[in-house]
Write an enzyme that holds these catalytic residues in place. Structure first.
Site, PDB file in Angstrom:
ATOM      1  N   ASN A   1       0.840  -1.190   0.000  1.00 14.18           N
ATOM      2  CA  ASN A   1       0.000   0.000   0.000  1.00 14.18           C
ATOM      3  C   ASN A   1       0.878   1.244   0.000  1.00 14.18           C
ATOM      4  O   ASN A   1       1.947   1.281   0.628  1.00 14.18           O
ATOM      5  CB  ASN A   1      -1.021  -0.009   1.142  1.00 14.18           C
ATOM      6  CG  ASN A   1      -0.461  -0.214   2.518  1.00 14.18           C
ATOM      7  OD1 ASN A   1       0.568  -0.851   2.700  1.00 14.18           O
ATOM      8  ND2 ASN A   1      -1.143   0.314   3.510  1.00 14.18           N
TER       9      ASN A   1
ATOM     10  N   GLU B   1       0.299   5.157   0.445  1.00 11.38           N
ATOM     11  CA  GLU B   1      -0.672   6.181   0.824  1.00 11.38           C
ATOM     12  C   GLU B   1      -0.243   7.558   0.338  1.00 11.38           C
ATOM     13  O   GLU B   1       0.868   7.743  -0.184  1.00 11.38           O
ATOM     14  CB  GLU B   1      -0.869   6.142   2.348  1.00 11.38           C
ATOM     15  CG  GLU B   1      -1.450   4.804   2.793  1.00 11.38           C
ATOM     16  CD  GLU B   1      -1.735   4.696   4.272  1.00 11.38           C
ATOM     17  OE1 GLU B   1      -1.306   5.581   5.057  1.00 11.38           O
ATOM     18  OE2 GLU B   1      -2.405   3.710   4.662  1.00 11.38           O
TER      19      GLU B   1
ATOM     20  N   CYS C   1      -3.863   0.394  -2.783  1.00 12.83           N
ATOM     21  CA  CYS C   1      -3.747  -0.835  -1.996  1.00 12.83           C
ATOM     22  C   CYS C   1      -2.600  -1.707  -2.514  1.00 12.83           C
ATOM     23  O   CYS C   1      -2.196  -1.612  -3.687  1.00 12.83           O
ATOM     24  CB  CYS C   1      -5.039  -1.630  -2.069  1.00 12.83           C
ATOM     25  SG  CYS C   1      -6.404  -0.945  -1.107  1.00 12.83           S
TER      26      CYS C   1
ATOM     27  N   GLU D   1      -2.660  -4.879  -3.190  1.00 14.36           N
ATOM     28  CA  GLU D   1      -3.105  -5.776  -4.268  1.00 14.36           C
ATOM     29  C   GLU D   1      -3.061  -5.049  -5.608  1.00 14.36           C
ATOM     30  O   GLU D   1      -2.670  -5.624  -6.630  1.00 14.36           O
ATOM     31  CB  GLU D   1      -4.537  -6.259  -4.004  1.00 14.36           C
ATOM     32  CG  GLU D   1      -4.719  -7.063  -2.727  1.00 14.36           C
ATOM     33  CD  GLU D   1      -5.057  -6.215  -1.508  1.00 14.36           C
ATOM     34  OE1 GLU D   1      -4.575  -5.061  -1.412  1.00 14.36           O
ATOM     35  OE2 GLU D   1      -5.784  -6.719  -0.639  1.00 14.36           O
TER      36      GLU D   1
ATOM     37  N   CYS E   1     -10.067  -5.410   0.409  1.00 10.82           N
ATOM     38  CA  CYS E   1     -11.222  -4.504   0.359  1.00 10.82           C
ATOM     39  C   CYS E   1     -12.073  -4.840  -0.872  1.00 10.82           C
ATOM     40  O   CYS E   1     -11.638  -5.586  -1.768  1.00 10.82           O
ATOM     41  CB  CYS E   1     -10.759  -3.050   0.318  1.00 10.82           C
ATOM     42  SG  CYS E   1     -10.040  -2.547  -1.255  1.00 10.82           S
TER      43      CYS E   1
ATOM     44  N   CYS F   1     -10.482  -4.169  -4.229  1.00 15.36           N
ATOM     45  CA  CYS F   1      -9.396  -5.114  -4.572  1.00 15.36           C
ATOM     46  C   CYS F   1      -9.956  -6.486  -4.941  1.00 15.36           C
ATOM     47  O   CYS F   1      -9.379  -7.176  -5.785  1.00 15.36           O
ATOM     48  CB  CYS F   1      -8.372  -5.197  -3.448  1.00 15.36           C
ATOM     49  SG  CYS F   1      -7.306  -3.750  -3.456  1.00 15.36           S
TER      50      CYS F   1
HETATM   51  N1  THU Z   1      -5.265  -1.732   2.267  1.00 10.37           N
HETATM   52  C1  THU Z   1      -4.643  -2.531   1.333  1.00 10.37           C
HETATM   53  O1  THU Z   1      -3.509  -2.266   0.930  1.00 10.37           O
HETATM   54  N2  THU Z   1      -5.330  -3.605   0.880  1.00 10.37           N
HETATM   55  C2  THU Z   1      -6.585  -3.956   1.285  1.00 10.37           C
HETATM   56  O2  THU Z   1      -7.174  -4.864   0.725  1.00 10.37           O
HETATM   57  C3  THU Z   1      -7.213  -3.272   2.410  1.00 10.37           C
HETATM   58  C4  THU Z   1      -6.603  -1.956   2.756  1.00 10.37           C
HETATM   59  C5  THU Z   1      -4.547  -0.541   2.742  1.00 10.37           C
HETATM   60  C6  THU Z   1      -5.116   0.771   2.241  1.00 10.37           C
HETATM   61  C7  THU Z   1      -4.639   1.725   3.300  1.00 10.37           C
HETATM   62  O3  THU Z   1      -3.324   2.134   2.955  1.00 10.37           O
HETATM   63  C8  THU Z   1      -4.560   0.890   4.562  1.00 10.37           C
HETATM   64  O4  THU Z   1      -4.595  -0.475   4.144  1.00 10.37           O
HETATM   65  C9  THU Z   1      -5.683   1.148   5.544  1.00 10.37           C
HETATM   66  O5  THU Z   1      -6.913   1.039   4.941  1.00 10.37           O
END
Ligand code: THU
Length: 129
Positions: free
Chosen positions: A43, A45, A54, A56, A87, A90
């Protein structure tokens, strides 16, 4: 098929490299593609929160850029307290590059592996218009 431990190692290394200063929740993903290569993602940000991506999404984009089209296996790891589940967005991303054999391997805090297919996690995926 490559060893799941190889996927785990790449997902874990990607997770260590995650850029998550806002949520402080690091996620790593590793995709084994139809070309037998493995792609990692984490991830990433952004101070403008919706711009964040994300783990994935990163791994899948790397696979696609290198010519891969089918996810054979995707393993996801996080530094959270419970099993990481992708999520909704994803799941739809995974669905796009999955077939009925695609394995989705989720890990928990004890680093146990939990195996799923996309039909378990996104049974009514959007697939045609
Ligand atoms: N996140 C992912 O990288 N993958 C997911 O499937 C769920 C959420 C990350 C996004 C964000 O940077 C952090 O987790 C908190 O939501």
């Amino acid at each position: 098929m490559k060893n799941i431990q190889q996927l785990f190692k790449i997902a874990e290394t990607s997770m260590q490299n995650a850029y998550a200063p806002y949520s402080k929740f690091r996620v790593g993903a590793a995709v084994l593609a139809d070309n037998q290569k493995i792609y990692g993602g984490c991830n990433t940000e952004n101070i403008s929160y919706p711009c964040g991506t994300c783990a994935e999404a990163g791994a899948i984009a790397a696979m696609v850029a290198d010519g891969g089209r089918i996810i054979k296996q995707i393993l996801i790891v996080s530094d959270g307290k419970s099993m990481i589940t992708p999520c909704g967005a994803c799941l739809q991303r995974i669905k796009e590059f999955s077939d009925v054999n695609t394995e989705i391997i989720l890990t928990d805090a004890d680093r146990k592996f939990h195996h799923y297919h996309i039909s378990d996690l996104l049974p009514q995926a959007f697939k045609e218009f």
